[in-house]
Write an enzyme that holds these catalytic residues in place. Structure first.
Site, PDB file in Angstrom:
ATOM      1  N   GLY A   1      36.753  47.745  32.490  1.00 28.71           N
ATOM      2  CA  GLY A   1      35.824  48.855  32.730  1.00 28.71           C
ATOM      3  C   GLY A   1      34.392  48.348  32.702  1.00 28.71           C
ATOM      4  O   GLY A   1      33.550  48.749  33.508  1.00 28.71           O
TER       5      GLY A   1
ATOM      6  N   CYS B   1      33.156  48.681  20.531  1.00 27.44           N
ATOM      7  CA  CYS B   1      32.350  47.593  21.096  1.00 27.44           C
ATOM      8  C   CYS B   1      31.106  47.312  20.275  1.00 27.44           C
ATOM      9  O   CYS B   1      30.488  46.274  20.412  1.00 27.44           O
ATOM     10  CB  CYS B   1      31.953  47.916  22.535  1.00 27.44           C
ATOM     11  SG  CYS B   1      33.383  48.166  23.572  1.00 27.44           S
TER      12      CYS B   1
ATOM     13  N   GLY C   1      41.849  50.261  32.300  1.00 28.93           N
ATOM     14  CA  GLY C   1      43.259  50.330  31.932  1.00 28.93           C
ATOM     15  C   GLY C   1      43.519  50.503  30.447  1.00 28.93           C
ATOM     16  O   GLY C   1      44.409  51.238  30.036  1.00 28.93           O
TER      17      GLY C   1
END
Lengths: 399, 399
Positions: free
Chosen positions: B79, B334, B210
Site C-alpha cells: 500500500g 507503522c 493486501g
C-alpha cells in the site's frame, strides 16, 4: 530431471534466469508466517515481537553471507526496486557533490531505465561500453570517472549472456580515481553462484533478488555500506530504519534469506555440476552450422548458455521448443514480448540480425544430463526446419 | 473467538488495522503459484503463459469489484508503494501544469512523507485540516484548490481513528473547482468494508493493500483512471504495461485478488456484526472515568475503536494488555516504537497528553462478543492500576 508429465507433455525447464520455482525448504520456512505468525513486526505485543525476531534472524543470516552488519541490509520488494533504490537514492542524496553517474551498457533495464529517469531530472549518465565478450572496458571506466561522479553501477553477472565482471578490479579502479564514488553491483543473477563478501568485492551497494535463487517473487534486498549517503526510495512508516517504508513482507523475507543460505551453501558442488552440463550444451549447440556463442567463453555464469542461431528469429525457435516442452528464452524475460532486439547482444558489437536470433538456456537445480541430451536431440531439427523457411534462405536458395 | 492457547496463554487479537492473518481461502488460492506454477508471466512458453493468465484473471476480478477496466489496475509491492506511486508519479508527470498538491493532515505517513519528499523537489503541498471528529474541512478544501493543483490525496478511512471521509462529495468539490485536479484516495483500511466502485466515488487514483484485508504482506494495487498522466515509480522491465517494473509477484497478486473478493462479498453481513461489537466496546470503554472517544461517533470504520485514557501512557497500557494476551495498538503500527505523539490525534485539536494516552482496538473476522467481554473485564483494572502509579495522580493525590 525436470520432466513433469502434464497432459502427456514432458516439460524441461531451461529458463532459471527468468525465474525459479520455490524450493521445498523455502516453502517450509515461510509456511507459518501468514497463517499463525502473522504479526506486524512494528507491533509491540508478543505476536509483533515474534515477527520482528524472525525478521531480524533473517537479516543476520543474510549479513553473515555478505560479511556485513545486519543494519547494512535493507529488505525490498524486488531486485528491480533495489536497483532503483541504489541509483535514485544515492543520486538524490549526493546531488550536492555532483550530478554524474556511470552504468555499463549491458545493465538490466532496472538500472538503465532508472538512469534514463535520472537524466530527465538533471543528472548525467555515462554508459560504459563492453568488449565482444561482454566484459567492461576498464580503461574506459577509468577515464569516465570524474570528481562529481556519484556512483558506478556494474552488473555482477549479466542476465542474458552470463558474462561475469571483474568486480574487485573495477572497485579498485574506481576508488583509486575517486574514493568518494560509490560502486553498486546488481548481483541478481550472480547471487546463486559466487562469493558475496562485500569487502572482498569492494562494493558499496549490492542488489539481490529472491525470485532468481529459488526464493519468492516480490522480494529483494539492498546492501548499503555504512556511511553511504542514500535517500529512502519508498517513503512512509519507519520500517527498515526509515530507509524502506511499508509493512515488512515477513514470509517473503524469511523465504529470501532461506533461499540465499541454501544456494550459497551448495554453490561449490552445484557450480561444478552445472558447468559440466553448460559446457556440454554449448559444445552441442555450436555443432549446429552458423551458430555463435554470446558472452565470455569461461568468465560466465555456471548456468548460462546463450547462442545466436543465424538466419532465424529467436521467437520462432522459442515456440517450437515450447511445443517440445522446453522452456527457454530469447533475451531477458523482462524484455520478451517486445520487438526490440536485445540491447545486450547489440552491445557486443553484433549486427541487428544476431540479436534477433539469440537463444538463452539457463540451467538450474532440477536439470540433468538427460535434459541436455533431450534439447540437443530436439533443437537441431527445429533449426533446420526454420532455416528452410527463412526469408534469407528463400532469397538465396543455394546458400 | 480468537483465543489461541500457546504456553497456557490466551491470545485475543484486536489489531487488525495493523495487519491481518492470511485467510485459509487465500492460502489455498496462492498455494500452487511458487511450487508448480512458478513461471514468469513475461515468458512466452506455456508455463509463462499460464502465470500470465492467472495474473490477468486476478486483475479482472479486481476490476469487476472496482467497476473499472483491467488495464486501469497496477499491481504493486505494498500500500505504501501505491501511495508513493500515486503522489510522486502524478507530481512528476504533471509538472508542466503546476507544482501544487493537497493532502489532509491525517493521511498515512506513506502519503505525508511522500509529500515531504516532493517538497524537497520543488513541489508545494497544502495540508488540509480536519474537524474534531477527523472529517476534512470541505470549505478549506474548496479554497485550497488552484489552477496548478495536480492532485488531492484523501484517506478514505483513517487507520488510527477510523473516521470515514465523504469521498464522493470531496470529488465533486474538486472537479467543480478544477476538473484537471486528480483525486487519490488511500483505501487501505476501507477496502474491507465499503463499496469501491471508482466512478461512484469519483476518484482518479485509489490505493489498496493486501495485508489489511486478510491477504499477503508485500502486495498492493493502484487504480489509475484511463487518461491520468502518471510516471512509473519503479523503472525497469515492461511489466504492468510499463508502469511498474519488476517480475510480478504472481502468488501475492492472486492472494490479494482473492482476499479482496472475499471481504467485498461478505462485507454487508460482516459490517453489521462488527458494528455491534464495536459499539459495545465503545460503550464499555467510555464507562471508564476520563475516557474519550477519538474519531467520528458514527462515520467510522465498522472495526475501529480508538479511545484516549487520560493520565496514562498508551505504551504502558499496551504492555499490560499484552500480559493478558490482548493485542492492541497505540497509534498506527507503522509509527509504534517512536516516541512522537500520533499526528492524527494531534490533528483533532487535542493536547499532547491526549495523543499519548490513545489506544486503538481494531476488530476482525475472528473476534466474537466473548473477546469484547474479556477486554472489558481485563482493561479497567489495568487503567486503575496505571492511574494509581501515574505522575499526574502522584502529584495531585486527591484528583
Amino acid at each position: 530431471m525436470m520432466k513433469i508429465m502434464s497432459k502427456n507433455k514432458k516439460i524441461v525447464y531451461l529458463d532459471h534466469a527468468a525465474t525459479t520455482y520455490l524450493r521445498p525448504e523455502v516453502i517450509k520456512a515461510m509456511a507459518s508466517f501468514g497463517s499463525d505468525n502473522y504479526g506486524n513486526p512494528s507491533s509491540l505485543y508478543s505476536k509483533g515481537r515474534e515477527a520482528k525476531k524472525a525478521l531480524e534472524t533473517a537479516r543476520s543470516k543474510v549479513a553473515a553471507i555478505l560479511g556485513c552488519q545486519p543494519e547494512e541490509i535493507i529488505f525490498e520488494g524486488s531486485g528491480t526496486e533495489s536497483d532503483n533504490h541504489a541509483l535514485i537514492g544515492t543520486a538524490y542524496a549526493n546531488r550536492g557533490r555532483g550530478n554524474h553517474l556511470i552504468a555499463t551498457v549491458i545493465e538490466h533495464h532496472a538500472v538503465l531505465h532508472a538512469c534514463e529517469f535520472l537524466e530527465t531530472q538533471g543528472f548525467e549518465v555515462t554508459y560504459l561500453p563492453v568488449d565482444k565478450d561482454g566484459i567492461v572496458k576498464l580503461e574506459e571506466l577509468e577515464k569516465s570517472i570524474r570528481q562529481e561522479t556519484i556512483l558506478v553501477s556494474v552488473v555482477f553477472a549479466n542476465n542474458e549472456i552470463g558474462t561475469v565482471q571483474p568486480i574487485r578490479e573495477i572497485s579498485q579502479i574506481i576508488k583509486k580515481k575517486n574514493p568518494k564514488t560509490y560502486l553498486h553491483t546488481d548481483a541478481c543473477q550472480a547471487a546463486g553462484f559466487y562469493e558475496l563478501k562485500v569487502d572482498e568485492l569492494g562494493v558499496d551497494l549490492m542488489t539481490i533478488n529472491g525470485s532468481k535463487i529459488y526464493g519468492p517473487k516480490g522480494t529483494g534486498l539492498l546492501y548499503v555500506k555504512k556511511g553511504t549517503m542514500i535517500y529512502p526510495f519508498i517513503h512512509g512508516g519507519g520500517q527498515e530504519q526509515g530507509r524502506r517504508a511499508g509493512t515488512e513482507n515477513v514470509a517473503g523475507i524469511i523465504g529470501l534469506a532461506t533461499a540465499l543460505e541454501l544456494v550459497q551453501k551448495e554453490k561449490a558442488k552445484e557450480n561444478q555440476r552445472l558447468i559440466k552440463l553448460r559446457d556440454k550444451l554449448i559444445t552441442g549447440l555450436l555443432k549446429i552450422p552458423k551458430t555463435v556463442l554470446n558472452g565470455h567463453p569461461t568468465q560466465r555464469l555456471p548456468n548460462n548458455v546463450n547462442v545466436t542461431v543465424l538466419d532465424i528469429e529467436g521467437e520462432a525457435m522459442l515456440l517450437h521448443l515450447d511445443e517440445a516442452g522446453i522452456c527457454a528464452s530469447t533475451g531477458s524475460a523482462c524484455s520478451s514480448g517486445t520487438l526490440e532486439p536485445s540491447h545486450v547482444i547489440m552491445a557486443l558489437g553484433h549486427p541487428y540480425e544476431m540479436a534477433h536470433g539469440s537463444m538463452r538456456f539457463s540451467l538450474g537445480h532440477v536439470n540433468t544430463e538427460e535434459d541436455i541430451d533431450y534439447l540437443l536431440e530436439v533443437f537441431p531439427p527445429i533449426v533446420e526446419k526454420l532455416r528452410a523457411m527463412s526469408p534469407v534462405n528463400l532469397k538465396n536458395p543455394k546458400s
